[in-house]
Design an enzyme around this catalytic site. Structure first.
Site, mmCIF file in Angstrom:
data_model
loop_
_atom_site.group_PDB
_atom_site.id
_atom_site.type_symbol
_atom_site.label_atom_id
_atom_site.label_comp_id
_atom_site.label_asym_id
_atom_site.label_seq_id
_atom_site.Cartn_x
_atom_site.Cartn_y
_atom_site.Cartn_z
ATOM 1 N N ARG A 17 -29.135 -35.769 15.009
ATOM 2 C CA ARG A 17 -28.684 -36.742 14.024
ATOM 3 C C ARG A 17 -29.563 -37.978 14.121
ATOM 4 O O ARG A 17 -29.946 -38.404 15.203
ATOM 5 C CB ARG A 17 -27.235 -37.153 14.292
ATOM 6 C CG ARG A 17 -26.224 -36.092 13.893
ATOM 7 C CD ARG A 17 -24.800 -36.564 14.066
ATOM 8 N NE ARG A 17 -24.452 -36.770 15.455
ATOM 9 C CZ ARG A 17 -24.418 -37.926 16.058
ATOM 10 N NH1 ARG A 17 -24.676 -39.047 15.389
ATOM 11 N NH2 ARG A 17 -24.111 -38.016 17.332
ATOM 12 N N CYS A 42 -20.578 -34.917 26.105
ATOM 13 C CA CYS A 42 -19.838 -35.170 27.344
ATOM 14 C C CYS A 42 -18.966 -33.970 27.691
ATOM 15 O O CYS A 42 -18.089 -34.065 28.549
ATOM 16 C CB CYS A 42 -18.958 -36.401 27.213
ATOM 17 S SG CYS A 42 -19.865 -37.945 27.350
ATOM 18 N N ARG A 80 -28.379 -25.537 19.019
ATOM 19 C CA ARG A 80 -26.961 -25.349 18.668
ATOM 20 C C ARG A 80 -26.593 -23.905 18.373
ATOM 21 O O ARG A 80 -27.435 -23.100 17.994
ATOM 22 C CB ARG A 80 -26.652 -26.174 17.405
ATOM 23 C CG ARG A 80 -26.889 -27.669 17.537
ATOM 24 C CD ARG A 80 -25.706 -28.327 18.183
ATOM 25 N NE ARG A 80 -25.930 -29.742 18.477
ATOM 26 C CZ ARG A 80 -24.939 -30.629 18.545
ATOM 27 N NH1 ARG A 80 -23.698 -30.271 18.316
ATOM 28 N NH2 ARG A 80 -25.186 -31.875 18.862
ATOM 29 N N HIS A 96 -12.895 -38.533 16.481
ATOM 30 C CA HIS A 96 -13.901 -37.664 17.114
ATOM 31 C C HIS A 96 -13.280 -37.083 18.381
ATOM 32 O O HIS A 96 -13.608 -37.497 19.492
ATOM 33 C CB HIS A 96 -15.129 -38.522 17.427
ATOM 34 C CG HIS A 96 -16.339 -37.751 17.836
ATOM 35 N ND1 HIS A 96 -17.359 -38.328 18.553
ATOM 36 C CD2 HIS A 96 -16.712 -36.469 17.642
ATOM 37 C CE1 HIS A 96 -18.310 -37.431 18.772
ATOM 38 N NE2 HIS A 96 -17.938 -36.294 18.239
ATOM 39 N N SER A 153 -20.659 -37.844 22.159
ATOM 40 C CA SER A 153 -21.406 -36.601 22.022
ATOM 41 C C SER A 153 -21.949 -36.163 23.384
ATOM 42 O O SER A 153 -22.376 -36.995 24.185
ATOM 43 C CB SER A 153 -22.575 -36.805 21.071
ATOM 44 O OG SER A 153 -22.104 -37.341 19.862
ATOM 45 N N ASP A 196 -14.119 -30.897 18.184
ATOM 46 C CA ASP A 196 -14.922 -32.051 17.755
ATOM 47 C C ASP A 196 -14.160 -33.091 16.932
ATOM 48 O O ASP A 196 -14.413 -34.268 17.073
ATOM 49 C CB ASP A 196 -16.133 -31.558 16.961
ATOM 50 C CG ASP A 196 -17.237 -32.605 16.829
ATOM 51 O OD1 ASP A 196 -17.481 -33.336 17.804
ATOM 52 O OD2 ASP A 196 -17.845 -32.700 15.754
ATOM 53 N N GLY A 219 -13.432 -26.155 34.912
ATOM 54 C CA GLY A 219 -12.027 -25.732 34.924
ATOM 55 C C GLY A 219 -11.142 -26.610 35.793
ATOM 56 O O GLY A 219 -9.943 -26.779 35.514
ATOM 57 N N LYS A 249 -19.554 -34.457 10.207
ATOM 58 C CA LYS A 249 -19.527 -35.874 10.567
ATOM 59 C C LYS A 249 -19.366 -36.759 9.325
ATOM 60 O O LYS A 249 -18.659 -37.761 9.344
ATOM 61 C CB LYS A 249 -20.812 -36.257 11.303
ATOM 62 C CG LYS A 249 -21.094 -35.442 12.552
ATOM 63 C CD LYS A 249 -20.014 -35.583 13.579
ATOM 64 C CE LYS A 249 -20.434 -34.959 14.898
ATOM 65 N NZ LYS A 249 -19.356 -35.056 15.891
ATOM 66 N N TYR A 265 -31.208 -30.814 9.616
ATOM 67 C CA TYR A 265 -30.473 -30.682 10.875
ATOM 68 C C TYR A 265 -28.960 -30.780 10.621
ATOM 69 O O TYR A 265 -28.496 -31.699 9.930
ATOM 70 C CB TYR A 265 -30.912 -31.759 11.880
ATOM 71 C CG TYR A 265 -29.985 -31.758 13.068
ATOM 72 C CD1 TYR A 265 -30.054 -30.727 14.019
ATOM 73 C CD2 TYR A 265 -28.973 -32.702 13.198
ATOM 74 C CE1 TYR A 265 -29.152 -30.670 15.059
ATOM 75 C CE2 TYR A 265 -28.072 -32.653 14.242
ATOM 76 C CZ TYR A 265 -28.161 -31.624 15.170
ATOM 77 O OH TYR A 265 -27.258 -31.550 16.190
ATOM 78 N N GLY A 266 -28.211 -29.886 11.221
ATOM 79 C CA GLY A 266 -26.766 -29.748 10.985
ATOM 80 C C GLY A 266 -25.979 -31.042 10.866
ATOM 81 O O GLY A 266 -25.281 -31.261 9.885
ATOM 82 N N GLY A 267 -26.086 -31.888 11.879
ATOM 83 C CA GLY A 267 -25.278 -33.112 11.890
ATOM 84 C C GLY A 267 -25.569 -34.028 10.711
ATOM 85 O O GLY A 267 -24.740 -34.851 10.323
HETATM 86 C C1 OXD Z 1 -21.863 -33.511 17.498
HETATM 87 C C2 OXD Z 1 -22.078 -34.874 17.949
HETATM 88 O O1 OXD Z 1 -22.826 -32.882 17.051
HETATM 89 O O2 OXD Z 1 -21.108 -35.547 18.290
HETATM 90 O O3 OXD Z 1 -20.719 -33.048 17.562
HETATM 91 O O4 OXD Z 1 -23.232 -35.334 17.987
HETATM 92 MN MN MN Z 2 -19.233 -34.552 17.956
#
Ligand code: OXD
Ligand code: MN
Length: 590
Positions: A68, A249, A374, A225, A247, A276, A499, A205, A196-198
């Site tokens: 992104r 984490c 991804r 989020h 993102s 997400d 876990g 998003k 790009y996806g995001g």
């Molecule tokens: C995602 C992000 O792709 O938070 O989910 O960047």
């Molecule tokens: Mn995200």
């Protein structure tokens, strides 16, 4: 279905973009297969080894287009102040004009696909409809996984229904002509110059966070989020939590957690609802109810392995799109910290030849997969998908959790004193940057509620909205904060994570029910000694003390940083947050 507003908008957008033809995405299997064939024929997508990866496709984005681009992402409100100091802002007319230049004629020689999609179950009063116009088959195929898309959505929209207008063109993938624009006041998104996806899966998003957060404030609900998961205890009781982490984490891993022994054999189970995004509403029962508006995971591949997330591995074995991972010459995909040995040779994310052990001119290992590569996979394929994941009412929340990636200062877990203090804790959340964001790796950034890049309006007003939601609830859910990433003096993680995090969640749920013991600290309540179940876990006796320690001097510095962060909002910041700042400082000094 004849919807004059929709028809007229498509006509105008087509007049600007000049596609050779317009194709409506109907959600049928036949059309999806035909599009896959076409994408494979043109080389845009590659079919993986179908014996090992049935129904799976591979795609590589341009090398300058792999994450992104927050610096090219704008909130375009009439007044700059309504976008706030944490968003890039552009005046709407200027934004339409600038992006219009890039869109003009951009679809010549291409097809414009019309994707009607619903975020949330079709027909649920919680759901929102969007239409994405795009010149990318890759986008269509991803949207078919990530959203409910096709004819049924148009029927639901009817002749006069309202929808988010999304326009996307790859343009020429030039990052100097790339813009991701949101017009919350017009319920419109324009994205140009990226694949790009995001940036381009506009349901995710762009709609479900930036536009939806704006609509949520107007309509009295929240777009967050957050992952959503159910935790079933040995008695069969299932309780749900929502958790916000910046993102990368580990939201996807936490949402699909595998209970450690002895929890597993005792009968604990995890049920994944979402990884997400959560849309949260106040129920008639006074509780908060949350729904995952998506139908897929767009997850980071590197680091996904049998230890970190076996459920994700099982989810992506079929009908999955892989983007920017390593493509083996044997038709397999692979990524760093994945499962199994890498293929003997292959093509890396950037299109270059790759083999195991490859190093650059400085002798550094050359990764085969991009760190932000991804997988796009249907939630329905997750082995532990919650039976409630499509419930149009959502699931009731027992606790809200905030968290970040911090090597120091922030304890493993604490419970905030009340909703208002919880909002303050969320508003001052922070994390060390990772590969999913654009910036310097390792630097700490404040990321309120993990929404910094995703809030579609002035964040000060967003804090105010959170505070107001709390006032509407007779007994709001408790808010907690966690940090799985604290390190010791040698730089090693103290907490084992993965876990084992269930041990912390179990305390959180008991605490939410008023059943667990805690010790008060200036930050909030931490587990009393022995209250986190460590059975079967080897952790040095002093580790828990280190994990829960609150260093007052370090925290006085943190508070000073909170104040600096808040300053940018000026008088628009709810005074409650400054009062919380003062109160925390007092507690630290007393
Ligand atoms: C995602 C992000 O792709 O938070 O989910 O960047
Ligand atoms: Mn995200």
């Amino acid at each position: 279905m004849h919807n004059p507003m929709l028809q007229e908008w498509i006509r105008q957008m087509a007049e600007m973009c000049r596609p050779d033809r317009i194709v409506w995405v109907d959600g049928s299997r036949e059309q999806k297969e035909a599009l896959e064939k076409e994408a494979v024929a043109t080389g845009e997508m590659i079919r993986l080894n179908q014996e090992k990866w049935p129904g799976c496709l591979y795609h590589r984005t341009a090398v300058n287009d792999v994450a992104r681009t927050e610096h090219l992402t704008y909130i375009c409100t009439r007044n700059k102040e309504d976008a706030g100091p944490t968003n890039n802002w552009m005046e709407p007319q200027e934004a339409y004009r600038r992006a219009g230049e890039y869109f003009r004629g951009s679809m010549r020689g291409r097809t414009m696909y019309v994707i009607p999609f619903s975020m949330g179950p079709i027909g649920s009063p919680f759901s929102k409809i969007g239409i994405e116009l795009t010149d990318s088959i890759y986008v269509v195929l991803n949207m078919l996984i990530m959203t409910r898309a096709g004819r049924e959505v148009l029927e639901q929209l009817g002749s006069d229904g309202d929808f988010t207008k999304g326009l996307h063109s790859k343009g020429d993938l030039d990052d100097k002509k790339r813009l991701i624009l949101h017009f919350p006041e017009d319920n419109t998104i324009w994205s140009v110059g990226s694949g790009y996806g995001g940036n381009v899966l506009l349901g995710k998003k762009c709609l479900s966070l930036r536009i939806a957060s704006y609509l949520g404030r107007l309509e009295g609900w929240m777009a967050e989020h957050m992952l959503l998961m159910g935790i079933e205890d040995p008695s069969g009781r299932v309780e749900y939590i929502a958790a916000a982490f910046p993102s990368a984490c580990g939201k996807t891993n936490l949402a699909m957690l595998v209970p450690p022994e002895p929890f597993r054999s005792r009968g604990y189970k995890i049920w994944t609802v979402g990884d997400d995004i959560a849309w949260i509403r106040l129920g008639e029962d006074g509780r908060l109810w949350a729904l995952n508006p998506e139908t897929g995971f767009f997850g980071v591949a590197p680091g996904t392995n049998a230890k970190s997330n076996p459920n994700a591995l099982a989810t992506i074995r079929k009908n999955t799109i892989f983007t920017n991972v390593l493509l083996g010459d044997d038709g397999n995909v692979w990524w760093e910290q994945g499962e199994g040995p890498p293929p003997a040779s292959g093509t890396a994310w950037n299109g270059r030849r790759w083999k195991p052990g490859l190093v650059d001119h400085e002798g550094k290992p050359v990764p085969g997969a991009h760190p932000n590569s991804r997988f796009t996979a249907p939630i329905s394929q997750c082995p532990i998908v919650s039976p409630e994941w499509e419930n149009p009412r959502g699931v009731p929340l027992s606790a809200i959790i905030f968290g970040g990636r911090r090597s120091t200062a922030v304890p493993l877990v604490f419970e905030t004193f009340n909703w208002r203090h919880g909002v303050y804790t969320g508003a001052t959340m922070s994390s060390e940057l990772t590969a999913a964001q654009f910036g310097t790796l390792g630097k700490v950034r404040r990321d309120p509620m993990a929404m910094l890049p995703f809030c579609g309006y002035n964040m000060a007003d967003y804090f105010g909205h959170w505070l107001k939601m709390g006032e509407k609830m007779s007994s709001p859910p408790k808010i907690f904060h966690v940090n799985w990433f604290r390190r010791d003096a040698n730089g090693n993680f103290i907490w084992p994570g993965f876990g084992e995090n269930l041990r912390v969640l179990e305390w959180i749920l008991r605490r939410a029910r008023g059943e667990a013991e805690a010790v008060e600290t200036p930050l909030g309540f931490v587990p009393a000694p022995g209250e986190i179940n460590l059975e079967g876990l080897e952790l040095s006796p002093s580790a828990m003390e280190q994990l829960l320690a609150v260093d007052r001097d370090l925290w006085l510095e943190e508070v000073a940083d909170h104040r600096r962060f808040f300053q940018q909002f000026g008088s628009r910041l709810p005074r409650e947050l400054l009062e919380e700042c003062d109160a925390l400082e007092q507690r630290l000094k007393s």
